[in-house]
Design a protein around this motif. Sequence first.
Motif, PDB file in Angstrom:
ATOM      1  N   UNK A 273       0.828  -1.209   0.000  1.00  0.00           N
ATOM      2  CA  UNK A 273       0.000   0.000   0.000  1.00  0.00           C
ATOM      3  C   UNK A 273       0.860   1.255   0.000  1.00  0.00           C
ATOM      4  N   UNK A 274       1.898   1.260   0.813  1.00  0.00           N
ATOM      5  CA  UNK A 274       2.809   2.405   0.843  1.00  0.00           C
ATOM      6  C   UNK A 274       3.542   2.525  -0.494  1.00  0.00           C
ATOM      7  N   UNK A 275       3.887   1.384  -1.087  1.00  0.00           N
ATOM      8  CA  UNK A 275       4.570   1.410  -2.381  1.00  0.00           C
ATOM      9  C   UNK A 275       3.693   2.055  -3.453  1.00  0.00           C
ATOM     10  N   UNK A 276       2.411   1.731  -3.450  1.00  0.00           N
ATOM     11  CA  UNK A 276       1.494   2.344  -4.425  1.00  0.00           C
ATOM     12  C   UNK A 276       1.364   3.842  -4.189  1.00  0.00           C
ATOM     13  N   UNK A 277       1.251   4.212  -2.918  1.00  0.00           N
ATOM     14  CA  UNK A 277       1.114   5.630  -2.616  1.00  0.00           C
ATOM     15  C   UNK A 277       2.381   6.400  -3.004  1.00  0.00           C
ATOM     16  N   UNK A 278       3.534   5.825  -2.698  1.00  0.00           N
ATOM     17  CA  UNK A 278       4.791   6.473  -3.056  1.00  0.00           C
ATOM     18  C   UNK A 278       4.900   6.642  -4.568  1.00  0.00           C
ATOM     19  N   UNK A 279       4.455   5.630  -5.306  1.00  0.00           N
ATOM     20  CA  UNK A 279       4.491   5.720  -6.772  1.00  0.00           C
ATOM     21  C   UNK A 279       3.636   6.901  -7.249  1.00  0.00           C
ATOM     22  N   UNK A 280       2.439   7.018  -6.717  1.00  0.00           N
ATOM     23  CA  UNK A 280       1.547   8.105  -7.121  1.00  0.00           C
ATOM     24  C   UNK A 280       2.155   9.470  -6.796  1.00  0.00           C
ATOM     25  N   UNK A 281       2.727   9.582  -5.594  1.00  0.00           N
ATOM     26  CA  UNK A 281       3.362  10.838  -5.204  1.00  0.00           C
ATOM     27  C   UNK A 281       4.557  11.135  -6.109  1.00  0.00           C
ATOM     28  N   UNK A 282       5.322  10.116  -6.433  1.00  0.00           N
ATOM     29  CA  UNK A 282       6.497  10.302  -7.287  1.00  0.00           C
ATOM     30  C   UNK A 282       6.091  10.746  -8.693  1.00  0.00           C
ATOM     31  N   UNK A 283       4.987  10.220  -9.197  1.00  0.00           N
ATOM     32  CA  UNK A 283       4.485  10.673 -10.492  1.00  0.00           C
ATOM     33  C   UNK A 283       4.122  12.149 -10.434  1.00  0.00           C
ATOM     34  N   UNK A 284       3.470  12.549  -9.363  1.00  0.00           N
ATOM     35  CA  UNK A 284       3.079  13.955  -9.223  1.00  0.00           C
ATOM     36  C   UNK A 284       4.300  14.865  -9.125  1.00  0.00           C
ATOM     37  N   UNK A 285       5.298  14.448  -8.376  1.00  0.00           N
ATOM     38  CA  UNK A 285       6.477  15.277  -8.162  1.00  0.00           C
ATOM     39  C   UNK A 285       7.346  15.391  -9.402  1.00  0.00           C
ATOM     40  N   UNK A 286       7.454  14.316 -10.167  1.00  0.00           N
ATOM     41  CA  UNK A 286       8.340  14.319 -11.338  1.00  0.00           C
ATOM     42  C   UNK A 286       7.628  14.652 -12.638  1.00  0.00           C
ATOM     43  N   UNK A 287       6.312  14.472 -12.673  1.00  0.00           N
ATOM     44  CA  UNK A 287       5.586  14.647 -13.920  1.00  0.00           C
ATOM     45  C   UNK A 287       5.817  13.513 -14.899  1.00  0.00           C
ATOM     46  N   UNK A 288       6.361  12.391 -14.420  1.00  0.00           N
ATOM     47  CA  UNK A 288       6.651  11.224 -15.263  1.00  0.00           C
ATOM     48  C   UNK A 288       5.795  10.064 -14.779  1.00  0.00           C
ATOM     49  N   UNK A 289       5.139   9.382 -15.710  1.00  0.00           N
ATOM     50  CA  UNK A 289       4.219   8.306 -15.344  1.00  0.00           C
ATOM     51  C   UNK A 289       4.604   6.987 -15.987  1.00  0.00           C
ATOM     52  N   UNK A 290       4.076   5.932 -15.421  1.00  0.00           N
ATOM     53  CA  UNK A 290       4.297   4.584 -15.963  1.00  0.00           C
ATOM     54  C   UNK A 290       3.766   4.527 -17.382  1.00  0.00           C
ATOM     55  N   UNK A 291       4.609   4.176 -18.341  1.00  0.00           N
ATOM     56  CA  UNK A 291       4.192   4.239 -19.750  1.00  0.00           C
ATOM     57  C   UNK A 291       3.374   3.024 -20.190  1.00  0.00           C
ATOM     58  N   UNK A 292       2.331   3.282 -20.963  1.00  0.00           N
ATOM     59  CA  UNK A 292       1.549   2.188 -21.513  1.00  0.00           C
ATOM     60  C   UNK A 292       2.393   1.357 -22.454  1.00  0.00           C
ATOM     61  N   UNK A 293       3.435   1.957 -23.016  1.00  0.00           N
ATOM     62  CA  UNK A 293       4.322   1.238 -23.933  1.00  0.00           C
ATOM     63  C   UNK A 293       5.148   0.182 -23.273  1.00  0.00           C
ATOM     64  N   UNK A 294       5.062   0.068 -21.940  1.00  0.00           N
ATOM     65  CA  UNK A 294       5.816  -0.976 -21.246  1.00  0.00           C
ATOM     66  C   UNK A 294       5.071  -2.299 -21.238  1.00  0.00           C
ATOM     67  N   UNK A 295       3.898  -2.333 -21.847  1.00  0.00           N
ATOM     68  CA  UNK A 295       3.007  -3.483 -21.686  1.00  0.00           C
ATOM     69  C   UNK A 295       3.530  -4.775 -22.310  1.00  0.00           C
ATOM     70  N   UNK A 296       3.412  -4.918 -23.584  1.00  0.00           N
ATOM     71  CA  UNK A 296       3.740  -6.212 -24.193  1.00  0.00           C
ATOM     72  C   UNK A 296       4.638  -6.029 -25.398  1.00  0.00           C
ATOM     73  N   UNK A 297       5.544  -6.966 -25.541  1.00  0.00           N
ATOM     74  CA  UNK A 297       6.399  -6.972 -26.711  1.00  0.00           C
ATOM     75  C   UNK A 297       6.351  -8.357 -27.329  1.00  0.00           C
TER      76      UNK A 297
END
Length: 298
Positions: A273-297
């Motif tokens: 739960x803390x890991x998810x929250x930290x991820x969300x906060x980190x996205x807000x702070x950096x303006x960088x988000x998990x890319x949809x392009x990371x899905x499947x190759x």
Amino acid sequence: MTTFTAHDVPSQAGRTVVVTGASSGIGRAAAEVFAARGARVVLAVRNPAKGQQVAARLPGRTEVHRLELGDLSSVRSFADGLEGPVDVLVNNAGIMMPPLGRTTDGFESQFGANHLGHFALTNLLLPRITGRVVTVSSGGHRRGTIAFDDLDWTRRDYQPLAAYGQSKLANLLFTLELQRRLEEVGSPVSATAAHPGLAMTNLGHSSEGTSRRADLMLSVARRLARTEEAGALPTLYAATADIPGGSFAGPGGLLQRGPVRLVGRSRAARDADVARRLWSVSEELTGVRFPLGAARRP
């Protein structure tokens, strides 16, 4: 138990490995092994001239690119300027217990460089990463807490060791949530973490001017430290061994001076739960988000 050595790293011919902080310490030692095994090694460094000196001593194909993890514009420039796919990203660079400082973007320097810079770098490169993301943490994560109400130490008296612990705990929580997200979207990429134990690196050089307690701890650590080459083994193991995503590699045994193996982590480092929250906060702070392009190759 079989002892893992640098000779156990398989051929890296045809592969590209990016190592942050590769101009010294365990980053340099790891880059040397990857290069000797045939990889194209990208040295991502703050000081390109120093990086070029290291690259000149490495075999095979090497590149040196400037990367200042404490400046998100530099992180973006690095990602934009890197060509081709990346098989392994090693998030190695870091600072340890400096006096209170701020990154270019205003974050506390250890949290900003050790966590947020690598968070942004990983997500920017993720659409091109084909194999593994390795993030170097520390046993010091056990002394950390994620203070969401004061990540940048603006309300509390600054404590270099506690701030370092927060950044290293963030590294492990980042790995935990990154692995969960990669599995969720069906990506073949995996996320692992490593810690070097007590290794003789230049991290402690940034600690000048810190508290007497921090200086004493670093003095003891330097006396017990292993070589940079030994300190790099957990990183190499986490990058190349057949281990599950989310694994944490480090030296076992007394005083963390034994053979490399999968090691435990604190309860806080396993808090999804803390890991998810930290991820969300980190996205807000950096303006960088998990890319949809990371899905499947294919």
